[in-house]
Design a protein around this motif. Sequence first.
Motif, short mmCIF file in Angstrom:
data_model
loop_
_atom_site.label_atom_id
_atom_site.label_comp_id
_atom_site.label_asym_id
_atom_site.label_seq_id
_atom_site.Cartn_x
_atom_site.Cartn_y
_atom_site.Cartn_z
N ASN A 115 41.10 32.24 40.25
CA ASN A 115 40.31 31.41 39.65
C ASN A 115 40.05 31.65 38.22
OD1 ASN A 115 39.51 30.22 42.43
ND2 ASN A 115 39.13 32.39 42.71
N PRO A 116 40.77 31.29 37.12
CA PRO A 116 40.61 31.40 36.05
C PRO A 116 39.28 30.58 35.25
CG PRO A 116 42.60 30.11 36.10
CD PRO A 116 42.30 30.49 37.60
N GLY A 117 38.68 31.21 34.52
CA GLY A 117 37.55 30.45 34.10
C GLY A 117 36.27 30.46 34.72
N VAL A 118 36.27 31.09 35.92
CA VAL A 118 35.03 31.37 36.75
C VAL A 118 34.05 32.33 35.89
CG1 VAL A 118 35.92 30.75 38.89
CG2 VAL A 118 35.87 32.99 38.39
N THR A 119 32.82 32.14 36.12
CA THR A 119 31.72 33.12 35.63
C THR A 119 31.52 33.98 36.37
OG1 THR A 119 29.84 32.02 36.73
CG2 THR A 119 30.63 30.91 34.77
N PHE A 120 30.80 35.14 35.91
CA PHE A 120 30.53 36.34 36.55
C PHE A 120 29.61 36.16 38.11
CE2 PHE A 120 27.65 39.95 37.53
CZ PHE A 120 28.38 41.07 37.42
N GLY A 121 28.83 35.25 38.02
CA GLY A 121 28.09 34.96 39.19
C GLY A 121 29.01 34.38 40.45
N GLN A 122 29.97 33.32 39.87
CA GLN A 122 30.98 33.01 40.58
C GLN A 122 31.81 33.76 41.25
OE1 GLN A 122 32.01 29.57 38.02
NE2 GLN A 122 30.83 28.09 38.96
N ASN B 119 35.47 45.92 44.28
CA ASN B 119 36.18 46.70 43.16
C ASN B 119 37.82 46.27 43.37
OD1 ASN B 119 33.83 47.51 42.22
ND2 ASN B 119 34.15 49.63 43.04
N GLU B 120 38.03 46.33 44.76
CA GLU B 120 39.67 46.17 44.95
C GLU B 120 39.99 44.56 44.63
OE1 GLU B 120 41.64 47.25 48.61
OE2 GLU B 120 40.86 49.24 48.14
N ASN B 121 39.03 43.67 44.94
CA ASN B 121 39.47 42.40 44.95
C ASN B 121 38.95 41.46 43.67
OD1 ASN B 121 40.91 41.71 47.64
ND2 ASN B 121 39.26 43.19 48.32
N ARG B 122 38.27 42.25 42.92
CA ARG B 122 37.71 41.32 41.70
C ARG B 122 38.77 40.72 41.00
NH1 ARG B 122 34.33 44.96 40.48
NH2 ARG B 122 32.74 44.16 41.62
N ASP B 123 39.64 41.66 40.48
CA ASP B 123 40.61 41.05 39.44
C ASP B 123 41.77 39.90 40.02
OD1 ASP B 123 39.84 42.94 37.60
OD2 ASP B 123 41.23 44.36 38.23
N ILE B 124 41.87 40.15 41.64
CA ILE B 124 42.64 39.21 42.29
C ILE B 124 41.80 37.77 42.33
CG2 ILE B 124 43.61 38.56 44.57
CD1 ILE B 124 43.78 41.46 44.95
N VAL B 125 40.38 37.92 42.56
CA VAL B 125 39.69 36.60 42.33
C VAL B 125 39.68 36.06 41.11
CG1 VAL B 125 37.36 35.80 42.80
CG2 VAL B 125 38.49 37.38 44.36
N ARG B 126 39.69 36.87 40.06
CA ARG B 126 39.71 36.28 38.69
C ARG B 126 41.06 35.68 38.21
NH1 ARG B 126 36.95 41.10 36.01
NH2 ARG B 126 34.58 40.41 36.17
N ALA B 127 42.19 36.27 38.84
CA ALA B 127 43.50 35.59 38.65
C ALA B 127 43.64 34.30 39.34
CB ALA B 127 44.47 36.63 39.07
#
Length: 93
Positions: free
Chosen positions: A43-50, A33-41
Motif C-alpha cells: 500500500n504505497p502512500g499510506v499514512t502511519f495511522g493507516q 515489526n515483521e509485517n510493517r514493511d510488507i504492508v507499506r510495500a
Amino acid sequence: MAAPREPRKKTTRRKKDPNAPKRALSAYMFFANENRDIVRAENPGVTFGQVGRILGEKWKALNDDEKVPYESKAEADKKRYESEKELYNATKA
C-alpha cells in the motif's frame, strides 16, 4: 460568574534510568515489526495511522495457529525481561 481558576502546577516526570532493561514486546508487536514493511510495500502512500490500522486488521484475521510463533517469541522476550529486571534490581539495591 465562575470563580477564577488557579493555574495548574506542572509536574515533572522522573528521569528513566538508561540502564534499566527494555520492556518485553507483545505478540502483536512481533507480528507488526515483521509485517510493517510488507504492508507499506503493498500500500504505497499510506499514512502511519493507516499502516497501524491495516496491521491490526491482519492480526485480528489470524487464527490461533498462525499466532503461535509470535506468542512464543513474546513469551521468550517476557522471560528475558524478567531475568534482566531481577539482575537490574539486585545491582541497584
